[in-house]
Scaffold this active site. Structure first.
Site, PDB file in Angstrom:
ATOM      1  N   HIS A 114      -2.651   0.833   6.787  1.00  0.00           N
ATOM      2  CA  HIS A 114      -2.992   0.802   5.367  1.00  0.00           C
ATOM      3  C   HIS A 114      -3.234   2.226   4.879  1.00  0.00           C
ATOM      4  CE1 HIS A 114      -4.218  -1.164   1.678  1.00  0.00           C
ATOM      5  NE2 HIS A 114      -5.361  -0.489   1.660  1.00  0.00           N
ATOM      6  N   CYS A 134       0.809  -1.225   0.000  1.00  0.00           N
ATOM      7  CA  CYS A 134       0.000   0.000   0.000  1.00  0.00           C
ATOM      8  C   CYS A 134       0.842   1.275   0.000  1.00  0.00           C
ATOM      9  CB  CYS A 134      -0.991  -0.008   1.155  1.00  0.00           C
ATOM     10  SG  CYS A 134      -0.262   0.026   2.815  1.00  0.00           S
ATOM     11  N   HIS A 151      -5.879   1.883  -3.987  1.00  0.00           N
ATOM     12  CA  HIS A 151      -4.944   1.321  -3.017  1.00  0.00           C
ATOM     13  C   HIS A 151      -4.437  -0.034  -3.497  1.00  0.00           C
ATOM     14  CE1 HIS A 151      -7.777  -1.658  -1.035  1.00  0.00           C
ATOM     15  NE2 HIS A 151      -8.578  -0.975  -1.847  1.00  0.00           N
TER      16      HIS A 151
END
Length: 159
Positions: A107, A54, A119
């Site tokens: 994240h 990520c 993402h």
């Protein structure tokens, strides 16, 4: 899902110009950089087009726009200015806690507008999801605006 990213590209109002020496020539949108890596597989620790995690993905995209980000999501969360969810703009970083450990950022994605963000999904690679999906809505930690007002004025153009 490819159609969704193209639709998101047309709804974006923020354009970014590329700095000299960039791998992409001329003027480009944030979404065109995302499009160029859409579907790239997830790779833990990945920072290249052969595989991204990520924060490797967000760092790659912003680097293409001439902006340096820290390497990991928790460090990226310390950059920029906090933004209320109701004030999100395309290009803002959105952060989540996917570990269950209270207060921890694990994240990150890039807000694209219209409630969607790009993402690196560990199961599907680079993709787009909704902030309102039950999974991400319940794990949302916050957002950061990396570009200052000056930088937005210099590098962003309203459509």
């Amino acid at each position: 899902m490819r159609k969704a990213i193209i639709a998101a590209a047309t709804s974006l109002t923020v354009l970014f110009t590329m700095g000299t020496g960039s791998a992409l020539a001329g003027e480009s949108t944030l979404t065109s950089v995302v499009n160029s890596v859409y579907g790239t597989p997830y790779k833990y620790g990945g920072v290249t087009t052969t595989g991204f995690d990520c924060s490797g993905f967000t760092r790659y995209v912003f680097k293409k726009l001439g902006i340096d980000l820290a390497r990991v999501s928790s460090a990226q969360y310390k950059q920029g200015t906090a933004v209320a969810k109701s004030q999100l703009q395309a290009g803002d970083l959105v952060f989540f806690n996917t570990s269950g450990t209270s207060g921890r950022v694990t994240h990150v994605g890039i807000y694209l507008g219209d409630g969607e963000f790009a993402h690196a999904s560990s199961s599907n690679g680079i993709k787009i999801d909704s902030l309102d999906s039950s999974y991400y809505k319940n794990r949302y930690v916050g957002a950061k605006r990396i570009l200052s007002k000056y930088t937005y004025a210099k590098y962003a153009v309203e459509a």
